[in-house]
Design an enzyme around this catalytic site. Structure first.
Site, PDB file in Angstrom:
ATOM      1  N   THR A 138     -20.566 -44.064 -43.390  1.00 41.32           N
ATOM      2  CA  THR A 138     -19.400 -44.945 -43.384  1.00 41.32           C
ATOM      3  C   THR A 138     -19.149 -45.532 -44.760  1.00 41.32           C
ATOM      4  O   THR A 138     -20.061 -46.115 -45.364  1.00 41.32           O
ATOM      5  CB  THR A 138     -19.608 -46.123 -42.404  1.00 41.32           C
ATOM      6  OG1 THR A 138     -20.866 -46.743 -42.691  1.00 41.32           O
ATOM      7  CG2 THR A 138     -19.603 -45.657 -40.955  1.00 41.32           C
ATOM      8  N   ALA A 140     -16.772 -48.529 -45.987  1.00 44.38           N
ATOM      9  CA  ALA A 140     -16.077 -49.608 -45.298  1.00 44.38           C
ATOM     10  C   ALA A 140     -14.560 -49.513 -45.448  1.00 44.38           C
ATOM     11  O   ALA A 140     -13.822 -49.726 -44.491  1.00 44.38           O
ATOM     12  CB  ALA A 140     -16.573 -50.953 -45.814  1.00 44.38           C
ATOM     13  N   LYS A 191     -31.693 -43.232 -47.576  1.00 45.61           N
ATOM     14  CA  LYS A 191     -30.704 -42.381 -48.247  1.00 45.61           C
ATOM     15  C   LYS A 191     -30.137 -43.067 -49.479  1.00 45.61           C
ATOM     16  O   LYS A 191     -29.687 -42.403 -50.426  1.00 45.61           O
ATOM     17  CB  LYS A 191     -29.590 -41.972 -47.276  1.00 45.61           C
ATOM     18  CG  LYS A 191     -28.899 -43.127 -46.550  1.00 45.61           C
ATOM     19  CD  LYS A 191     -27.712 -43.707 -47.267  1.00 45.61           C
ATOM     20  CE  LYS A 191     -27.156 -44.904 -46.532  1.00 45.61           C
ATOM     21  NZ  LYS A 191     -26.014 -45.519 -47.220  1.00 45.61           N
ATOM     22  N   THR A 248     -23.337 -40.684 -49.093  1.00 43.75           N
ATOM     23  CA  THR A 248     -23.740 -41.654 -50.102  1.00 43.75           C
ATOM     24  C   THR A 248     -24.085 -40.986 -51.433  1.00 43.75           C
ATOM     25  O   THR A 248     -23.928 -41.597 -52.488  1.00 43.75           O
ATOM     26  CB  THR A 248     -24.941 -42.485 -49.592  1.00 43.75           C
ATOM     27  OG1 THR A 248     -24.645 -42.946 -48.275  1.00 43.75           O
ATOM     28  CG2 THR A 248     -25.201 -43.682 -50.477  1.00 43.75           C
ATOM     29  N   SER A 254     -19.681 -45.005 -53.179  1.00 41.62           N
ATOM     30  CA  SER A 254     -21.067 -45.401 -52.958  1.00 41.62           C
ATOM     31  C   SER A 254     -21.565 -46.304 -54.075  1.00 41.62           C
ATOM     32  O   SER A 254     -21.598 -45.914 -55.246  1.00 41.62           O
ATOM     33  CB  SER A 254     -21.962 -44.154 -52.877  1.00 41.62           C
ATOM     34  OG  SER A 254     -23.318 -44.504 -52.970  1.00 41.62           O
ATOM     35  N   ARG A 255     -21.991 -47.513 -53.719  1.00 39.06           N
ATOM     36  CA  ARG A 255     -22.524 -48.444 -54.717  1.00 39.06           C
ATOM     37  C   ARG A 255     -23.850 -47.951 -55.283  1.00 39.06           C
ATOM     38  O   ARG A 255     -24.131 -48.120 -56.469  1.00 39.06           O
ATOM     39  CB  ARG A 255     -22.707 -49.833 -54.090  1.00 39.06           C
ATOM     40  CG  ARG A 255     -21.402 -50.470 -53.645  1.00 39.06           C
ATOM     41  CD  ARG A 255     -21.594 -51.928 -53.286  1.00 39.06           C
ATOM     42  NE  ARG A 255     -22.423 -52.142 -52.116  1.00 39.06           N
ATOM     43  CZ  ARG A 255     -21.986 -52.105 -50.860  1.00 39.06           C
ATOM     44  NH1 ARG A 255     -20.714 -51.838 -50.622  1.00 39.06           N
ATOM     45  NH2 ARG A 255     -22.792 -52.335 -49.842  1.00 39.06           N
ATOM     46  N   VAL A 279     -23.977 -55.885 -52.910  1.00 40.62           N
ATOM     47  CA  VAL A 279     -25.373 -55.477 -53.065  1.00 40.62           C
ATOM     48  C   VAL A 279     -25.504 -53.968 -52.959  1.00 40.62           C
ATOM     49  O   VAL A 279     -24.950 -53.335 -52.057  1.00 40.62           O
ATOM     50  CB  VAL A 279     -26.242 -56.141 -51.973  1.00 40.62           C
ATOM     51  CG1 VAL A 279     -27.673 -55.617 -52.025  1.00 40.62           C
ATOM     52  CG2 VAL A 279     -26.220 -57.657 -52.140  1.00 40.62           C
TER      53      VAL A 279
END
Length: 331
Positions: A138, A140, A191, A248, A254-255, A279
């Site tokens: 996911t 967001a 992951k 991801t 993806s952070r 975060v």
């Protein structure tokens, strides 16, 4: 149903929108005063999800008691390192009839616990909680936009998992159930570590071949550790394992991958994390993953190299080279 969402970052905000559209009464707890002011004034979480309008059935608050009053479902979407402390603060407002859902993809570094274990350790002091873990591939913003998404609701309590499946499912959000809580939570957490490594490959400009190898071998080491922790192998081949890993490691939203990209470009970790509003769970999860692997005697070479990189013990290129120069072995 009345749902308390604890955590108003981008994922908590996206879930609040999705659940409100399904007709639920949503109380959204935010740590930041500015988030509550923004939603009340403009129906928008300008700090974490600008441009997305939230309906009036999403009611923001900075008071935990107000968020939890009358709630039937408590959905926690806070960073992993504050989960234990927040549940301690919430304890006096919690009731046995509540169903607790964790949508946090991280591990408690201090206690080496998954989030469902953290919740049980705190709430269990008063009553045995019904806990569901929510995970899967996911982003967001895509969920908030209504893009088709599939996730997993895992619980040892099958009826609790089915309840969340019924109440959270929408035309754009498909939920599967599972009883393998360990597999779902570890897949969703670990992951992020592999995503940092995949980002390093991108930051170094090394192409698609090493990225594919990292994803594949990353899945292998995640599966080894998850099995050692009691998970089922097939869970890691599903949405909360392979599905979330691929997303991801390859998605620009993806952070954790972004952290790796910037490390690969030569940026310092402190500068990268300091510039991020949200975060990147993979940084802290790396330390927990290494500790869990050593505790269970599991080999996790990619996770070990990410750990050494974050500690400043190797450069990005040295980390990749050392992975490639490991002794030959059968797959």
């Amino acid at each position: 149903m009345r749902i308390a969402i604890i955590g108003a970052g981008n994922w908590g905000t996206a879930l609040s929108l999705t659940l409100a559209k399904l007709g639920h009464d949503v109380r959204l707890w935010a740590y930041e005063q500015e988030v509550v002011r923004s939603i009340r004034a403009r129906r928008e979480n300008a700090l974490f999800m600008p441009g997305v309008e939230l309906p009036s059935s999403v009611r923001p608050t900075n008071a935990l008691g107000e968020a939890l009053e009358g709630a039937e479902i408590v959905l926690s979407v806070m960073p992993s390192h504050v989960c234990h402390g927040l549940y301690e603060q919430m304890l006096g407002h919690l009731r046995p009839e509540m169903v607790f859902v964790s949508a946090t993809k991280g591990l408690d570094t201090e206690r080496l616990m998954r989030m469902s274990e953290v919740i049980k350790s705190v709430v269990g002091a008063r009553f045995p909680p019904r806990v569901v873990a929510l995970s899967g591939p996911t982003f967001a913003r895509e969920v908030a936009r209504g893009d088709p998404t599939a996730i997993v609701a895992a619980s040892e309590d099958r009826e609790a998992a089915r309840l969340i499946q019924r109440e959270f499912s929408s035309p754009a959000l498909r939920l599967y159930t599972s009883t393998d809580v360990a597999g779902v939570e570890l897949g969703g957490s670990l992951k992020n570590v592999i995503a940092i490594a995949a980002g390093v490959v991108e930051g170094l400009g090394l192409g698609h071949n090493p990225a594919a190898a990292l994803i594949t071998r990353g899945l292998a080491e995640i599966t080894r550790l998850a099995e050692a922790c009691g998970a089922r192998r097939e869970t890691l081949a599903g949405l909360a394992g392979l599905g979330d890993l691929v997303l991801t490691c390859t998605g620009s939203l993806s952070r954790n991958r972004t952290v790796g990209v910037e490390l690969g470009k030569g940026q310092k970790l402190a500068d990268i994390v300091g510039a991020m509003r949200m975060v990147a769970e993979g940084v802290k999860t790396t330390y927990a993953g290494v500790a869990l692997a050593r505790q269970h005697g599991v080999e996790m070479p990619i996770t070990e190299q990410v750990h050494r990189l974050l500690e400043g013990q190797v450069s990005p290129r040295e980390a990749i080279r050392e992975l490639m120069e490991r002794p030959p072995r059968e797959e």
